[in-house]
Design a protein around this motif. Structure first.
Motif, PDB file in Angstrom:
ATOM      1  N   GLY A   1      71.961  25.794  28.424  1.00 32.06           N
ATOM      2  CA  GLY A   1      70.893  26.682  27.726  1.00 32.06           C
ATOM      3  C   GLY A   1      71.758  27.979  27.484  1.00 32.06           C
ATOM      4  N   MET A   2      72.827  28.383  27.478  1.00 26.65           N
ATOM      5  CA  MET A   2      73.443  29.007  26.853  1.00 26.65           C
ATOM      6  C   MET A   2      73.425  29.086  25.215  1.00 26.65           C
ATOM      7  SD  MET A   2      76.467  30.198  30.261  1.00 26.65           S
ATOM      8  CE  MET A   2      75.444  30.680  31.117  1.00 26.65           C
ATOM      9  N   ASN A   3      73.762  30.868  24.733  1.00 26.44           N
ATOM     10  CA  ASN A   3      73.971  31.025  23.029  1.00 26.44           C
ATOM     11  C   ASN A   3      75.389  30.776  22.802  1.00 26.44           C
ATOM     12  OD1 ASN A   3      70.903  31.207  22.505  1.00 26.44           O
ATOM     13  ND2 ASN A   3      70.977  32.327  23.929  1.00 26.44           N
ATOM     14  N   PHE A   4      75.766  30.015  21.822  1.00 23.03           N
ATOM     15  CA  PHE A   4      77.046  30.056  21.400  1.00 23.03           C
ATOM     16  C   PHE A   4      77.168  32.078  21.075  1.00 23.03           C
ATOM     17  CE2 PHE A   4      80.038  30.266  17.721  1.00 23.03           C
ATOM     18  CZ  PHE A   4      81.577  29.882  18.502  1.00 23.03           C
ATOM     19  N   GLU A   5      78.459  32.989  20.923  1.00 20.53           N
ATOM     20  CA  GLU A   5      78.163  34.093  20.344  1.00 20.53           C
ATOM     21  C   GLU A   5      79.489  34.339  19.846  1.00 20.53           C
ATOM     22  OE1 GLU A   5      77.394  36.448  24.037  1.00 20.53           O
ATOM     23  OE2 GLU A   5      74.990  36.569  23.427  1.00 20.53           O
TER      24      GLU A   5
ATOM     25  N   ALA B   1      76.728  32.817  26.431  1.00 16.03           N
ATOM     26  CA  ALA B   1      75.528  33.960  27.249  1.00 16.03           C
ATOM     27  C   ALA B   1      74.122  33.986  27.514  1.00 16.03           C
ATOM     28  CB  ALA B   1      75.835  34.602  26.928  1.00 16.03           C
ATOM     29  N   VAL B   2      73.569  34.282  28.231  1.00 21.49           N
ATOM     30  CA  VAL B   2      72.184  33.442  28.348  1.00 21.49           C
ATOM     31  C   VAL B   2      71.251  35.368  29.072  1.00 21.49           C
ATOM     32  CG1 VAL B   2      72.512  33.117  30.753  1.00 21.49           C
ATOM     33  CG2 VAL B   2      70.462  32.286  28.673  1.00 21.49           C
ATOM     34  N   CYS B   3      70.574  35.429  28.422  1.00 21.47           N
ATOM     35  CA  CYS B   3      70.442  36.774  28.062  1.00 21.47           C
ATOM     36  C   CYS B   3      68.939  36.424  29.696  1.00 21.47           C
ATOM     37  CB  CYS B   3      70.322  37.837  27.512  1.00 21.47           C
ATOM     38  SG  CYS B   3      72.212  38.065  26.951  1.00 21.47           S
TER      39      CYS B   3
ATOM     40  N   ARG C   1      64.378  29.811  31.439  1.00 19.35           N
ATOM     41  CA  ARG C   1      64.644  29.399  33.547  1.00 19.35           C
ATOM     42  C   ARG C   1      63.717  27.834  33.254  1.00 19.35           C
ATOM     43  NH1 ARG C   1      61.337  29.769  37.576  1.00 19.35           N
ATOM     44  NH2 ARG C   1      62.272  30.486  39.417  1.00 19.35           N
ATOM     45  N   GLU C   2      63.315  27.322  32.243  1.00 19.32           N
ATOM     46  CA  GLU C   2      62.457  26.400  32.805  1.00 19.32           C
ATOM     47  C   GLU C   2      63.553  25.080  32.560  1.00 19.32           C
ATOM     48  OE1 GLU C   2      60.918  29.102  31.536  1.00 19.32           O
ATOM     49  OE2 GLU C   2      58.872  29.052  32.247  1.00 19.32           O
ATOM     50  N   LEU C   3      64.394  25.489  32.072  1.00 20.68           N
ATOM     51  CA  LEU C   3      65.279  24.310  31.257  1.00 20.68           C
ATOM     52  C   LEU C   3      65.972  24.462  32.868  1.00 20.68           C
ATOM     53  CD1 LEU C   3      67.113  22.468  29.605  1.00 20.68           C
ATOM     54  CD2 LEU C   3      68.303  24.593  28.805  1.00 20.68           C
ATOM     55  N   VAL C   4      66.563  25.464  33.295  1.00 20.20           N
ATOM     56  CA  VAL C   4      67.793  26.036  34.444  1.00 20.20           C
ATOM     57  C   VAL C   4      67.000  24.825  35.733  1.00 20.20           C
ATOM     58  CG1 VAL C   4      68.810  26.939  36.347  1.00 20.20           C
ATOM     59  CG2 VAL C   4      69.325  27.029  33.846  1.00 20.20           C
ATOM     60  N   MET C   5      65.409  25.380  35.952  1.00 17.53           N
ATOM     61  CA  MET C   5      64.860  24.800  36.968  1.00 17.53           C
ATOM     62  C   MET C   5      64.797  23.332  36.702  1.00 17.53           C
ATOM     63  SD  MET C   5      64.134  27.076  38.771  1.00 17.53           S
ATOM     64  CE  MET C   5      63.514  26.402  40.307  1.00 17.53           C
ATOM     65  N   GLU C   6      64.236  22.594  35.693  1.00 19.65           N
ATOM     66  CA  GLU C   6      64.545  21.133  35.744  1.00 19.65           C
ATOM     67  C   GLU C   6      65.931  21.145  36.228  1.00 19.65           C
ATOM     68  OE1 GLU C   6      64.367  18.007  32.221  1.00 19.65           O
ATOM     69  OE2 GLU C   6      63.635  20.186  31.367  1.00 19.65           O
ATOM     70  N   LEU C   7      66.806  21.487  35.765  1.00 16.34           N
ATOM     71  CA  LEU C   7      68.334  20.916  36.280  1.00 16.34           C
ATOM     72  C   LEU C   7      68.121  21.231  37.839  1.00 16.34           C
ATOM     73  CD1 LEU C   7      70.567  22.629  34.123  1.00 16.34           C
ATOM     74  CD2 LEU C   7      70.072  19.954  33.694  1.00 16.34           C
ATOM     75  N   LEU C   8      67.904  21.844  38.571  1.00 14.08           N
ATOM     76  CA  LEU C   8      68.122  21.882  39.724  1.00 14.08           C
ATOM     77  C   LEU C   8      67.132  21.230  40.638  1.00 14.08           C
ATOM     78  CD1 LEU C   8      68.446  26.135  40.264  1.00 14.08           C
ATOM     79  CD2 LEU C   8      69.993  24.072  40.125  1.00 14.08           C
ATOM     80  N   ASN C   9      65.908  20.994  40.070  1.00 19.94           N
ATOM     81  CA  ASN C   9      64.944  19.595  40.561  1.00 19.94           C
ATOM     82  C   ASN C   9      65.494  18.605  40.683  1.00 19.94           C
ATOM     83  OD1 ASN C   9      63.180  22.474  41.518  1.00 19.94           O
ATOM     84  ND2 ASN C   9      61.827  22.109  39.608  1.00 19.94           N
ATOM     85  N   ARG C  10      66.438  18.275  40.432  1.00 24.65           N
ATOM     86  CA  ARG C  10      66.756  16.480  39.928  1.00 24.65           C
ATOM     87  C   ARG C  10      66.927  16.232  41.548  1.00 24.65           C
ATOM     88  NH1 ARG C  10      70.163  16.036  34.140  1.00 24.65           N
ATOM     89  NH2 ARG C  10      67.898  16.381  32.813  1.00 24.65           N
ATOM     90  N   THR C  11      66.677  15.303  41.982  1.00 25.05           N
ATOM     91  CA  THR C  11      66.968  15.081  43.263  1.00 25.05           C
ATOM     92  C   THR C  11      68.446  13.429  43.178  1.00 25.05           C
ATOM     93  OG1 THR C  11      65.688  13.349  43.027  1.00 25.05           O
ATOM     94  CG2 THR C  11      65.272  15.593  44.151  1.00 25.05           C
ATOM     95  N   GLY C  12      69.016  13.130  41.662  1.00 22.63           N
ATOM     96  CA  GLY C  12      69.913  11.867  42.098  1.00 22.63           C
ATOM     97  C   GLY C  12      70.295  11.934  40.384  1.00 22.63           C
TER      98      GLY C  12
END
Length: 260
Positions: A192-196, A238-240, A249-260
């Protein structure tokens, strides 16, 4: 009005060392008790435990450093670098990435040493940092390892201290990559980072012990003070905090909650 310039370069020679036991990571923020998901765990990089394993993986796989400014092949090269440029810099912390889905290859760990990640250029005054250095060993590429390790750092750094688990409440996390490092750039975007933009001539490539260039870079002009050492550009992502609070945050939490 007259003036003088009394600066003299530091000529300290740092001998190879594993550091004291217990190892002092010397980071300017307390580390959380646990940084892990169902699949990966981050633990501080301790030279006595991780250095030789790291070199065994990286020295036989030079393609890992195709886009890096420097690399090391021996403990005598690597250990002084860890001491001088990492441990003594309170704005830098390096973690060993442990893949919990694989058998342990480090005593006391619950998985396999899969690579490194960390934070550099950390500023408590500006509440900013950068993720790096990210090195994923070949056997763990194109798996969950790098994505989840990076996402863990983002959650820790960008969540507020009032969150559970508490974060650092930073305002900005950046990610830089060689312009041709497609994998790194895709991962930044996945997080979810933005190209700067592109920053030109940000690094000088290092030489190895026999004086040859480690990696090809951009040619320099004749008369350059480091004429034999080529350069490279960086691209910046960057992500601010406002991105974080508005969908990242929702995007990152979705990645973290994966179990396989």
């Amino acid at each position: 009005m007259s003036f003088i310039n009394s600066y003299k370069p530091t000529l300290e020679v740092i001998e190879p060392t594993y550091g004291a036991d217990p190892y002092d990571v010397n980071f300017l923020y307390p580390l959380p008790p646990v940084l892990e998901t169902a699949l990966v765990k981050l633990t501080p990089f301790i030279p006595r435990v991780h250095a030789q394993r790291y070199l065994t993986q990286t020295s036989t796989n030079p393609d890992l450093f195709r886009h890096f400014a420097l690399q090391h092949s021996t403990l005598d090269e690597f250990l002084p670098r860890v001491e001088s440029f990492i441990r003594r810099d309170p704005g830098m912390i390096v973690f060993a990435i442990v893949d919990k889905t694989k058998p342990s290859d480090v005593e006391g760990e619950e998985g396999a040493f899969a690579g490194t990640t960390g934070l550099i250029k950390t500023s408590s005054e500006n509440l900013t940092t950068e993720i790096g250095p990210v090195v994923t060993f070949p056997a763990f590429r194109r798996t969950h390892v790098t994505t989840q390790a990076s996402a863990l750092l983002l959650r820790w750094v960008l969540d507020l201290p009032s969150a559970s688990p508490p974060g650092l409440g930073f305002r900005r996390v950046q990610w830089t990559a060689h312009p041709d490092n497609v994998g790194s750039r895709r991962l930044a975007e996945k997080l979810g980072m933005n190209f700067e933009g592109r920053m030109r001539w940000t690094f000088v490539f290092q030489e190895n012990e026999d004086g040859e260039m480690v990696r090809e870079g951009k040619k320099v002009r004749r008369g350059d003070p480091l004429e034999k050492r080529e350069g490279r550009d960086n691209v910046m992502y960057a992500v601010c905090w406002d991105d974080w609070e508005n969908g990242s945050r929702e995007l990152v939490m979705e990645l973290l909650n994966r179990t396989g």
